[in-house]
Enzyme design. Structure first.
Site, PDB file in Angstrom:
ATOM      1  N   GLY A  67      -3.716  -3.089  -0.152  1.00 48.68           N
ATOM      2  CA  GLY A  67      -2.666  -2.164  -0.597  1.00 48.68           C
ATOM      3  C   GLY A  67      -3.173  -0.819  -1.063  1.00 48.68           C
ATOM      4  O   GLY A  67      -2.456  -0.109  -1.772  1.00 48.68           O
ATOM      5  N   CYS A  69      17.258   4.528  23.314  1.00 48.57           N
ATOM      6  CA  CYS A  69      18.663   4.914  23.119  1.00 48.57           C
ATOM      7  C   CYS A  69      19.096   4.544  21.706  1.00 48.57           C
ATOM      8  O   CYS A  69      20.018   3.738  21.524  1.00 48.57           O
ATOM      9  CB  CYS A  69      19.554   4.192  24.107  1.00 48.57           C
ATOM     10  N   GLY A 113      -6.199  -3.381   4.457  1.00 46.57           N
ATOM     11  CA  GLY A 113      -5.979  -3.280   5.899  1.00 46.57           C
ATOM     12  C   GLY A 113      -5.735  -1.825   6.278  1.00 46.57           C
ATOM     13  O   GLY A 113      -6.571  -1.167   6.898  1.00 46.57           O
ATOM     14  N   ARG A 114      -4.578  -1.321   5.853  1.00 45.42           N
ATOM     15  CA  ARG A 114      -4.148   0.023   6.261  1.00 45.42           C
ATOM     16  C   ARG A 114      -5.194   1.095   5.967  1.00 45.42           C
ATOM     17  O   ARG A 114      -5.514   1.922   6.823  1.00 45.42           O
ATOM     18  CB  ARG A 114      -2.842   0.371   5.526  1.00 45.42           C
TER      19      ARG A 114
HETATM   20  C1  LIG Z   1      -1.768 -10.840   1.194  1.00 41.69           C
HETATM   21  C2  LIG Z   1      -2.055  -9.504   1.760  1.00 41.69           C
HETATM   22  N1  LIG Z   1      -3.310  -9.029   1.705  1.00 41.69           N
HETATM   23  C3  LIG Z   1      -3.632  -7.818   2.223  1.00 41.69           C
HETATM   24  C4  LIG Z   1      -2.672  -7.022   2.820  1.00 41.69           C
HETATM   25  C5  LIG Z   1      -3.092  -5.694   3.378  1.00 41.69           C
HETATM   26  O1  LIG Z   1      -2.392  -4.667   2.769  1.00 41.69           O
HETATM   27  P1  LIG Z   1      -2.741  -3.150   3.150  1.00 41.69           P
HETATM   28  O2  LIG Z   1      -2.757  -3.078   4.627  1.00 41.69           O
HETATM   29  O3  LIG Z   1      -1.646  -2.354   2.540  1.00 41.69           O
HETATM   30  O4  LIG Z   1      -4.082  -2.845   2.571  1.00 41.69           O
HETATM   31  C6  LIG Z   1      -1.348  -7.477   2.890  1.00 41.69           C
HETATM   32  C7  LIG Z   1      -0.307  -6.658   3.501  1.00 41.69           C
HETATM   33  O5  LIG Z   1       0.850  -6.966   3.521  1.00 41.69           O
HETATM   34  C8  LIG Z   1      -1.037  -8.751   2.351  1.00 41.69           C
HETATM   35  O6  LIG Z   1       0.208  -9.243   2.400  1.00 41.69           O
END
Ligand SMILES: Cc1ncc(COP(=O)(O)O)c(C=O)c1O
Length: 406
Positions: free
Chosen positions: A232, A344, A270-271
């Site tokens: 996150g 569309c 992740g992001r």
């Molecule tokens: C349990 C858990 N871990 C890690 C992540 C990765 O989050 P982010 O991509 O915002 O870093 C998520 C994303 O939903 C998640 O649900």
């Protein structure tokens, strides 16, 4: 700033091979190296594969991370195949008995258990198969001081289907101390409470999760040697140059680790790892004036790059003007242009009111940045049955345009 290799490829691909995802694997590896470097040794870095599970992305990250977080049986099998040998943490709500069984077979390193019921299913499967499993209990912990207010996606600290309610924590832990979960080893606590938190807020959340875990351990006279504080980390699509402060975050995690000797901290972003390495390149098909505003329709759209529709932002982009063009060229009038796709639906908007002072013409190319996370893999590809984009993985900035699609 578009990296030169991405720029070259976006310009040189024939129009019929657009749209295309261009991934700069060299940049990804360098970014991940810097993240790893900013973190203290006692902090493990897992990549949340859900952000972008392309096999090439996983392979590029394999020697930069300590493991991968997966959230389904599908991700589990795919990641185990694409980046073998690294520890996997299996999280996510609603794990099926079949997924749990295959995770046990694959020797998943950690199960992030979401409920007391899931724990019972896991214990039953482990007993039947004779496998052992390391467990982190995922808790939906309360967070004080409005820390999660304004986060892009709060998944905890409020009523939510994620994790175990803290009111059940003592009963669940007693199940372990009473020996009810024979083949499961309770290793610690997991919490992923929100996405989109900057470093100070991430640290405040991490600190409170680690303290809470220490309190739980002390109440039961047990060790909880691992705490996974989730992912996150913020990504700012409105200001692409502004990055999550990994240095401050790493230092802060170091302080938390020092206060809790014997505890291994783990994070699973992740992001903020993969967003910056992906580009979605396309071509303007048409430019229209409608009720005083200008619109450019590009090849592709949110069925390939759903991120702006999902998050409600304008995807940052750059225009690559095409000088040569052999057909009529409708053109914008120098004011802002809204970039839309071929679907569309009025929701198919990639970026609103993009300033293009020199005008945007049919045949110009547009490269959307920050398309490396929650982009292709969260998109509704089959809606309207347009062709799929090409995929190009640039191993280093020297890669030539003739590198074909996958
Ligand atoms: C349990 C858990 N871990 C890690 C992540 C990765 O989050 P982010 O991509 O915002 O870093 C998520 C994303 O939903 C998640 O649900």
């Amino acid at each position: 700033m578009i990296p030169p290799a991405v720029h070259r490829l976006a310009r040189s691909l024939p129009a019929g091979r657009l749209p295309a995802y261009l991934y700069d694997l060299g940049a990804l590896r360098e970014h991940a190296r810097r993240i790893r470097e900013a973190l203290p040794e006692r902090v493990e870095l897992y990549y949340a594969a859900k952000a972008n599970p392309e096999a090439e992305i996983l392979a590029a990250l394999a020697d930069r991370v300590d493991g991968f977080e997966v959230a389904s049986g599908g991700e589990l099998a795919h990641v185990a195949d694409a980046a073998p040998g690294l520890p996997l943490a299996f999280g996510g709500p609603g794990k099926t008995p079949e997924e749990i069984e295959s995770a046990l077979r694959l020797g998943v390193a950690r199960f992030h258990v979401e409920s007391a019921h899931e724990l019972a299913v896991l214990a039953h499967s482990a007993a039947r198969s004779g496998a052992r499993a390391g467990v982190l209990l995922r808790f939906n912990l309360p967070v004080s001081g409005g820390l999660l207010d304004g986060s892009a996606l709060a998944m905890g600290g409020r009523p939510a289907p994620f994790g175990i309610d803290p009111s059940e924590a003592d009963a669940v832990v007693r199940g372990f101390t009473d020996g009810a979960y024979g083949r499961l080893e309770l290793r610690g606590v997991h919490a992923h409470l929100a996405s989109g938190l900057d470093a100070p807020r991430q640290l405040a959340v991490a600190g409170s999760v680690v303290r809470w875990s220490a309190g739980l351990a002390a109440r039961h006279g047990i060790a909880l040697p691992e705490v996974n504080v989730g992912g996150g980390m913020s990504v700012d699509y409105a200001r692409p140059g502004r990055r999550f402060d990994w240095t401050a975050y790493g230092k802060g995690l170091g302080r938390i680790a020092d206060d809790h000797p014997g505890v291994t901290l783990r994070i699973e972003p992740g992001r903020a790892v993969s967003a910056y390495c992906g580009w979605y390149a396309t071509e303007v098909l048409d430019v229209k004036h409608s009720h005083g505003e200008d619109f450019a329709v590009v090849r592709g759209g949110t069925h390939h790059l759903r991120t702006p529709a999902a998050k409600g932002h304008d995807q940052p982009c750059a225009v690559l003007a095409a000088e040569e063009w052999d057909r009529s060229r409708p053109m914008s009038r120098g004011g802002p242009v809204t970039l839309v796709g071929q679907l569309c639906t009025p929701k198919d908007v990639l970026a609103r009111a993009v300033p293009v002072p020199g005008g945007l013409r049919a045949g110009d190319r547009v490269v959307f940045a920050m398309a490396g996370a929650y982009a292709w893999n969260i998109s509704h590809h089959d809606f309207l049955m347009h062709p799929r984009p090409g995929f190009h993985f640039l191993p280093a900035s020297s890669v030539r345009p003739e590198d074909g699609p996958r």
